[in-house]
Design an enzyme around this catalytic site. Structure first.
Site, PDB file in Angstrom:
ATOM      1  N   CYS A  77       0.847  -1.197   0.000  1.00 15.83           N
ATOM      2  CA  CYS A  77       0.000   0.000   0.000  1.00 15.83           C
ATOM      3  C   CYS A  77       0.880   1.243   0.000  1.00 15.83           C
ATOM      4  CB  CYS A  77      -0.918  -0.009   1.219  1.00 15.83           C
ATOM      5  SG  CYS A  77      -1.793   1.548   1.464  1.00 15.83           S
ATOM      6  N   CYS A 117       0.580   3.343   3.190  1.00 16.89           N
ATOM      7  CA  CYS A 117       1.276   2.720   4.331  1.00 16.89           C
ATOM      8  C   CYS A 117       2.783   2.955   4.207  1.00 16.89           C
ATOM      9  CB  CYS A 117       0.959   1.229   4.412  1.00 16.89           C
ATOM     10  SG  CYS A 117      -0.672   0.890   5.117  1.00 16.89           S
ATOM     11  N   HIS A 145      -4.380   0.928   8.419  1.00 12.67           N
ATOM     12  CA  HIS A 145      -4.799   0.640   7.048  1.00 12.67           C
ATOM     13  C   HIS A 145      -6.259   0.204   7.028  1.00 12.67           C
ATOM     14  CE1 HIS A 145      -4.443  -0.496   2.816  1.00 12.67           C
ATOM     15  NE2 HIS A 145      -5.365  -1.374   3.149  1.00 12.67           N
ATOM     16  N   ASN A 157     -13.364   9.458  -2.020  1.00 14.27           N
ATOM     17  CA  ASN A 157     -13.798   8.557  -3.076  1.00 14.27           C
ATOM     18  C   ASN A 157     -13.882   7.147  -2.514  1.00 14.27           C
ATOM     19  OD1 ASN A 157     -13.904  10.483  -5.227  1.00 14.27           O
ATOM     20  ND2 ASN A 157     -11.667  10.487  -5.264  1.00 14.27           N
ATOM     21  N   GLY A 209     -13.846   6.355  -8.596  1.00 19.03           N
ATOM     22  CA  GLY A 209     -12.466   6.462  -9.067  1.00 19.03           C
ATOM     23  C   GLY A 209     -11.443   6.351  -7.964  1.00 19.03           C
ATOM     24  N   HIS A 220      -6.475   2.863   0.492  1.00 19.03           N
ATOM     25  CA  HIS A 220      -6.209   3.193   1.902  1.00 19.03           C
ATOM     26  C   HIS A 220      -7.027   4.456   2.132  1.00 19.03           C
ATOM     27  CE1 HIS A 220      -3.178   3.588   5.425  1.00 19.03           C
ATOM     28  NE2 HIS A 220      -4.074   4.556   5.578  1.00 19.03           N
ATOM     29  N   HIS A 232      -8.689   7.763   2.518  1.00 17.59           N
ATOM     30  CA  HIS A 232      -8.086   9.101   2.552  1.00 17.59           C
ATOM     31  C   HIS A 232      -9.123  10.169   2.252  1.00 17.59           C
ATOM     32  CE1 HIS A 232      -7.655   7.417  -1.519  1.00 17.59           C
ATOM     33  NE2 HIS A 232      -7.799   8.645  -1.969  1.00 17.59           N
ATOM     34  N   HIS A 280      -9.602  13.947   0.861  1.00 19.40           N
ATOM     35  CA  HIS A 280      -8.997  15.035   0.102  1.00 19.40           C
ATOM     36  C   HIS A 280      -9.471  16.360   0.702  1.00 19.40           C
ATOM     37  CE1 HIS A 280      -7.853  12.614  -3.582  1.00 19.40           C
ATOM     38  NE2 HIS A 280      -8.816  11.839  -3.133  1.00 19.40           N
TER      39      HIS A 280
END
Ligand code: 5GP
Ligand code: ZN
Length: 115
Positions: free
Chosen positions: A4, A7, A46, A87, A93, A98, A100, A102
């Protein structure tokens, strides 16, 4: 997770421009920014995606949102505003599996921002 990319960023195996770090959360600049300010905020644990959050993980979402609000103040974007996007899965998309968040700011954001 061994393969990942995020990670690896957490472990320092891949360099990143960190903007915030504590025991559970890391925030760093997106390598391919979609806006003048484009930061990714991630749990160090994770977790593949929003859908993989277990009951004990939801506290991390609270912490991530607090980090985002503090960054907004630090970066002085509270007045102009910002956008937070997650997302989840193929149609959204999601490229990195992992979880996240934005954080986008620094310009008038259009309708299609990421992906
Ligand atoms: P997604 O499409 O999964 O929501 O967003 C993944 C984001 O991670 C993309 O905006 C992409 O630019 C960013 N990204 C992918 N690999 C790296 C990397 O190695 N370093 C950094 N800083 N960002 C990355
Ligand atoms: Zn990971």
């Amino acid at each position: 997770m061994e393969d990942c990319v995020f990670c690896k960023i957490i472990k320092g195996e891949i360099p990143s421009e960190k903007v915030y770090e504590d025991e559970e959360i890391l925030a760093f600049k997106d390598i391919n920014p979609a806006a003048p300010i484009h930061i990714l905020v991630i749990p160090k644990k994770h977790i593949n995606s929003l859908l993989d959050l277990k009951d004990e993980d939801f506290i991390l979402i609270e912490k991530i949102q607090k980090v985002i609000n503090n960054l907004a103040k630090q970066l002085k974007i509270e007045d102009e505003g910002f956008r937070v996007i997650v997302n989840c899965g193929k149609d959204a998309g999601q490229e990195v599996m992992h979880l996240h968040y934005h954080l986008l700011a620094g310009k008038k954001l259009g309708e299609k921002i990421v992906g």
